[in-house]
Design a protein around this motif. Structure first.
Motif, PDB file in Angstrom:
ATOM      1  N   PRO A 398       0.814  -1.223   0.000  1.00 30.12           N
ATOM      2  CA  PRO A 398       0.000   0.000   0.000  1.00 30.12           C
ATOM      3  C   PRO A 398       0.847   1.273   0.000  1.00 30.12           C
ATOM      4  O   PRO A 398       0.478   2.267  -0.627  1.00 30.12           O
ATOM      5  N   GLN A 399       1.978   1.243   0.704  1.00 35.31           N
ATOM      6  CA  GLN A 399       2.825   2.427   0.770  1.00 35.31           C
ATOM      7  C   GLN A 399       3.397   2.767  -0.602  1.00 35.31           C
ATOM      8  O   GLN A 399       3.457   3.934  -0.989  1.00 35.31           O
ATOM      9  N   MET A 400       3.800   1.734  -1.367  1.00 41.67           N
ATOM     10  CA  MET A 400       4.329   1.963  -2.713  1.00 41.67           C
ATOM     11  C   MET A 400       3.235   2.504  -3.624  1.00 41.67           C
ATOM     12  O   MET A 400       3.482   3.393  -4.456  1.00 41.67           O
ATOM     13  N   ARG A 401       2.022   1.975  -3.481  1.00 41.12           N
ATOM     14  CA  ARG A 401       0.911   2.473  -4.305  1.00 41.12           C
ATOM     15  C   ARG A 401       0.659   3.950  -4.012  1.00 41.12           C
ATOM     16  O   ARG A 401       0.387   4.736  -4.924  1.00 41.12           O
ATOM     17  N   GLN A 402       0.757   4.338  -2.746  1.00 38.91           N
ATOM     18  CA  GLN A 402       0.542   5.726  -2.372  1.00 38.91           C
ATOM     19  C   GLN A 402       1.646   6.614  -2.938  1.00 38.91           C
ATOM     20  O   GLN A 402       1.383   7.738  -3.381  1.00 38.91           O
ATOM     21  N   GLN A 403       2.886   6.105  -2.957  1.00 38.75           N
ATOM     22  CA  GLN A 403       3.993   6.871  -3.526  1.00 38.75           C
ATOM     23  C   GLN A 403       3.779   7.126  -5.013  1.00 38.75           C
ATOM     24  O   GLN A 403       4.150   8.178  -5.535  1.00 38.75           O
ATOM     25  N   LEU A 404       3.198   6.153  -5.715  1.00 40.26           N
ATOM     26  CA  LEU A 404       2.931   6.317  -7.149  1.00 40.26           C
ATOM     27  C   LEU A 404       1.704   7.198  -7.377  1.00 40.26           C
ATOM     28  O   LEU A 404       1.638   7.945  -8.353  1.00 40.26           O
ATOM     29  N   ARG A 405       0.743   7.114  -6.472  1.00 37.78           N
ATOM     30  CA  ARG A 405      -0.502   7.871  -6.630  1.00 37.78           C
ATOM     31  C   ARG A 405      -0.300   9.358  -6.338  1.00 37.78           C
ATOM     32  O   ARG A 405      -0.869  10.214  -7.031  1.00 37.78           O
ATOM     33  N   ALA A 406       0.524   9.680  -5.333  1.00 43.58           N
ATOM     34  CA  ALA A 406       0.649  11.057  -4.850  1.00 43.58           C
ATOM     35  C   ALA A 406       1.008  12.065  -5.943  1.00 43.58           C
ATOM     36  O   ALA A 406       0.334  13.099  -6.077  1.00 43.58           O
ATOM     37  N   PRO A 407       2.051  11.826  -6.764  1.00 42.16           N
ATOM     38  CA  PRO A 407       2.385  12.826  -7.787  1.00 42.16           C
ATOM     39  C   PRO A 407       1.318  12.971  -8.862  1.00 42.16           C
ATOM     40  O   PRO A 407       1.146  14.062  -9.417  1.00 42.16           O
ATOM     41  N   ILE A 408       0.596  11.888  -9.163  1.00 46.11           N
ATOM     42  CA  ILE A 408      -0.495  11.977 -10.148  1.00 46.11           C
ATOM     43  C   ILE A 408      -1.602  12.863  -9.592  1.00 46.11           C
ATOM     44  O   ILE A 408      -2.120  13.756 -10.275  1.00 46.11           O
ATOM     45  N   PHE A 409      -1.963  12.613  -8.328  1.00 46.57           N
ATOM     46  CA  PHE A 409      -3.006  13.414  -7.675  1.00 46.57           C
ATOM     47  C   PHE A 409      -2.590  14.882  -7.635  1.00 46.57           C
ATOM     48  O   PHE A 409      -3.374  15.772  -7.975  1.00 46.57           O
ATOM     49  N   GLU A 410      -1.345  15.140  -7.255  1.00 47.06           N
ATOM     50  CA  GLU A 410      -0.869  16.529  -7.158  1.00 47.06           C
ATOM     51  C   GLU A 410      -0.935  17.230  -8.507  1.00 47.06           C
ATOM     52  O   GLU A 410      -1.375  18.385  -8.599  1.00 47.06           O
ATOM     53  N   ASP A 411      -0.494  16.549  -9.572  1.00 49.74           N
ATOM     54  CA  ASP A 411      -0.536  17.153 -10.907  1.00 49.74           C
ATOM     55  C   ASP A 411      -1.967  17.491 -11.329  1.00 49.74           C
ATOM     56  O   ASP A 411      -2.207  18.530 -11.957  1.00 49.74           O
ATOM     57  N   LYS A 412      -2.908  16.638 -10.980  1.00 46.98           N
ATOM     58  CA  LYS A 412      -4.302  16.888 -11.357  1.00 46.98           C
ATOM     59  C   LYS A 412      -4.874  18.064 -10.561  1.00 46.98           C
ATOM     60  O   LYS A 412      -5.679  18.846 -11.085  1.00 46.98           O
ATOM     61  N   VAL A 413      -4.449  18.207  -9.308  1.00 44.75           N
ATOM     62  CA  VAL A 413      -4.886  19.357  -8.511  1.00 44.75           C
ATOM     63  C   VAL A 413      -4.270  20.636  -9.070  1.00 44.75           C
ATOM     64  O   VAL A 413      -4.943  21.675  -9.161  1.00 44.75           O
ATOM     65  N   ILE A 414      -2.988  20.577  -9.461  1.00 41.29           N
ATOM     66  CA  ILE A 414      -2.324  21.738 -10.071  1.00 41.29           C
ATOM     67  C   ILE A 414      -3.082  22.177 -11.322  1.00 41.29           C
ATOM     68  O   ILE A 414      -3.313  23.370 -11.549  1.00 41.29           O
ATOM     69  N   ASP A 415      -3.480  21.202 -12.152  1.00 46.16           N
ATOM     70  CA  ASP A 415      -4.256  21.529 -13.364  1.00 46.16           C
ATOM     71  C   ASP A 415      -5.593  22.166 -12.997  1.00 46.16           C
ATOM     72  O   ASP A 415      -6.050  23.116 -13.658  1.00 46.16           O
ATOM     73  N   TYR A 416      -6.232  21.644 -11.952  1.00 47.76           N
ATOM     74  CA  TYR A 416      -7.526  22.186 -11.491  1.00 47.76           C
ATOM     75  C   TYR A 416      -7.364  23.636 -11.041  1.00 47.76           C
ATOM     76  O   TYR A 416      -8.170  24.505 -11.406  1.00 47.76           O
ATOM     77  N   VAL A 417      -6.304  23.928 -10.279  1.00 44.09           N
ATOM     78  CA  VAL A 417      -6.056  25.291  -9.805  1.00 44.09           C
ATOM     79  C   VAL A 417      -5.782  26.212 -10.991  1.00 44.09           C
ATOM     80  O   VAL A 417      -6.292  27.341 -11.052  1.00 44.09           O
ATOM     81  N   ALA A 418      -4.981  25.739 -11.948  1.00 49.95           N
ATOM     82  CA  ALA A 418      -4.637  26.557 -13.116  1.00 49.95           C
ATOM     83  C   ALA A 418      -5.870  26.918 -13.934  1.00 49.95           C
ATOM     84  O   ALA A 418      -5.946  28.016 -14.509  1.00 49.95           O
ATOM     85  N   GLU A 419      -6.846  26.009 -13.984  1.00 53.52           N
ATOM     86  CA  GLU A 419      -8.080  26.283 -14.738  1.00 53.52           C
ATOM     87  C   GLU A 419      -8.867  27.430 -14.110  1.00 53.52           C
ATOM     88  O   GLU A 419      -9.512  28.212 -14.819  1.00 53.52           O
ATOM     89  N   LEU A 420      -8.829  27.539 -12.782  1.00 54.93           N
ATOM     90  CA  LEU A 420      -9.585  28.585 -12.095  1.00 54.93           C
ATOM     91  C   LEU A 420      -8.808  29.891 -12.003  1.00 54.93           C
ATOM     92  O   LEU A 420      -9.397  30.971 -11.913  1.00 54.93           O
ATOM     93  N   ALA A 421      -7.491  29.808 -11.999  1.00 53.20           N
ATOM     94  CA  ALA A 421      -6.652  30.998 -11.844  1.00 53.20           C
ATOM     95  C   ALA A 421      -6.654  31.838 -13.117  1.00 53.20           C
ATOM     96  O   ALA A 421      -7.046  31.388 -14.197  1.00 53.20           O
ATOM     97  N   GLU A 422      -6.193  33.077 -12.968  1.00 52.41           N
ATOM     98  CA  GLU A 422      -6.036  33.968 -14.118  1.00 52.41           C
ATOM     99  C   GLU A 422      -4.623  33.777 -14.652  1.00 52.41           C
ATOM    100  O   GLU A 422      -3.649  34.197 -14.036  1.00 52.41           O
ATOM    101  N   VAL A 423      -4.511  33.114 -15.813  1.00 52.63           N
ATOM    102  CA  VAL A 423      -3.211  32.764 -16.373  1.00 52.63           C
ATOM    103  C   VAL A 423      -2.918  33.627 -17.598  1.00 52.63           C
ATOM    104  O   VAL A 423      -3.700  33.638 -18.551  1.00 52.63           O
TER     105      VAL A 423
END
Length: 443
Positions: A398-423
């Motif tokens: 489970p710990q390895m799965r979380q290590q692989l999941r974390a950067p994917i989740f973060e990138d998707k949140v970054i994309d979500y923030v960028a969509e709402l922000a004034e770029v």
């Protein structure tokens, strides 16, 4: 179950939970009564075994299970009532160590609560996105690199000696103890000197030969050579040099394009332009992400779980120590104490990590099974021949799965923030983008 607060300092929490002997006994009897219809015992019909007899027979086994369920239930009820989430698994222990059946159960629970994350107006966030176009010079440079890697060979002037990197075309016959051996002969064989494609020591002896020259190459097969009958044996290869060619870059034309799967040179240029601009976009995203995180860090302030900051600071200090001591591959070294710089960086990472997790949760950002599978496949490529074992390792870890999941989740949140922000987009040169990337590494 009675719950009493014993600690409430910042995010640190402590509670004493009391499960009376009567409550525990009631839970044991309830579990036995639930199981009674399915129990058979000598002298009784199925489902008719008296509860006192069941308690005598199975009570001790059920007792621990009932105790654990009571504690777990009390913890779940507590977190639901308080509206809190623990930063890590709560520490739970019995305080009456000499407990005996018939005694009350006293349990102590301590944890650090996750903080309240303040609301952030993402639409007020102003970001800059660098844009770089792949100009003709960049495309031509990439084409030149492709041409060099797809090098051709042309004949050297007659009488010129071969050099390292040249291609020699040879006939050869290999002999061990004066007898030619199977697989040791060839005609018109093109050998690039310095390619290390032949037995160690073979190619070096052909540096300095000329067309028409006959050369005896003496080598010793390695002890671990694949063919057992040749392993460790001395051999002589009688070589006749038929051609000596120097390396030249391939010509930039349609023929080069077809070598790389393109239909024409223009098609190859188009593919290169797309690849370059994709690389530029990836680098520009990294620059924008840093700017985004810097702005978000300024917009929020909240208490941080001390244990999370401490663990992150230790990890940062450990990683930086290894970066400064690349010769030390293992972890058999003195413990590295985090500095103030490490602690400050840890606080930033924990604060932003908690904020991004909160934003992602509220936005219902999810990592799909397909995305996880892709991440596992990319990691598995680093272990050629062991891909299946790696997949199984990830599946059971489970710990390895979380290590692989974390950067994917973060990138998707970054994309979500960028969509709402004034770029706003800013067109810059490749050199300016490279400087911006270098600045990220210097911070």
């Amino acid at each position: 179950m009675q719950v009493t607060e014993t600690l409430n300092e910042g995010l640190k929490r402590g509670y004493k939970m009391l499960l009376t002997a009567q409550e525990l006994d009631d839970k044991v009897m309830a579990k036995l009564k639930e199981a009674q219809p399915d129990i058979e015992m000598k002298g009784f019909r199925k489902g008719k075994v008296p509860l006192p007899l069941l308690k005598k027979q199975f009570g001790p086994r059920v007792l621990g299970e009932a105790m654990q369920e009571a504690v777990d239930g009390a913890m779940s009820a507590h977190f639901e009532e308080k509206g809190e989430r623990p930063a890590a698994e709560p520490a739970v222990k019995m305080t009456n160590e000499n407990w005996q059946e018939g005694d009350d159960v006293e349990v102590e629970m301590t944890y650090e609560a996750l903080p309240e994350i303040p609301e952030v107006d993402l639409k007020s966030l102003k970001l800059e996105k660098l844009v770089v176009k792949a100009d003709d010079a960049a495309v031509d440079e990439a084409l030149g690199n492709l041409a060099e890697s797809a090098q051709d060979f042309k004949d050297r002037k007659k009488g010129t000696k071969s050099k390292d990197g040249d291609q020699v075309v040879i006939d050869f016959v290999g002999k061990v103890d004066g007898e030619a051996f199977e697989g040791g002969s060839a005609e018109d064989y093109p050998l690039t000197l310095g390619s290390n494609s032949f037995i160690p020591g073979f190619e070096e002896q052909l540096v300095g030969v000329k067309v028409g020259e006959e050369k005896e190459v003496k080598v010793t097969f390695p002890e671990e050579y694949g063919a057992e009958h040749l392993a460790g044996k001395d051999a002589v290869f009688e070589c006749t040099v038929k051609e000596v060619k120097e390396p030249v870059a391939a010509e930039v034309n349609d023929e080069l394009a077809t070598k790389y799967g393109a239909e024409s040179l223009d098609d190859l240029k188009g593919q290169i332009r797309e690849r370059l601009e994709s690389e530029y976009a990836g680098a520009a995203r990294a620059v924008m992400k840093r700017g985004m995180l810097d702005e978000l860090d300024k917009m929020v302030s909240f208490d941080l779980p001390p244990s999370m900051v401490e663990a992150e600071a230790k990890q940062i200090a450990h990683q930086m120590w290894h970066d400064e001591n690349p010769d030390v591959e293992g972890h058999d070294h003195p413990e590295i104490e985090p500095t103030e710089e490490h602690n400050t960086l840890a606080e930033r990472r924990v604060r932003l990590g908690l904020l991004l997790a909160e934003l992602g949760q509220k936005a219902e950002v999810e990592v799909t099974d397909a995305e996880m599978t892709q991440a596992v496949m990319e990691q598995a490529r680093q272990y050629p021949g062991q891909e299946r074992q790696f997949f199984e390792f990830v599946q059971n870890n489970p710990q390895m799965r979380q290590q692989l999941r974390a950067p994917i989740f973060e990138d998707k949140v970054i994309d979500y923030v960028a969509e709402l922000a004034e770029v706003s987009e800013k067109e810059v040169s490749k050199d300016d983008l490279e400087k911006a990337i270098e600045a990220l590494d210097d911070e």
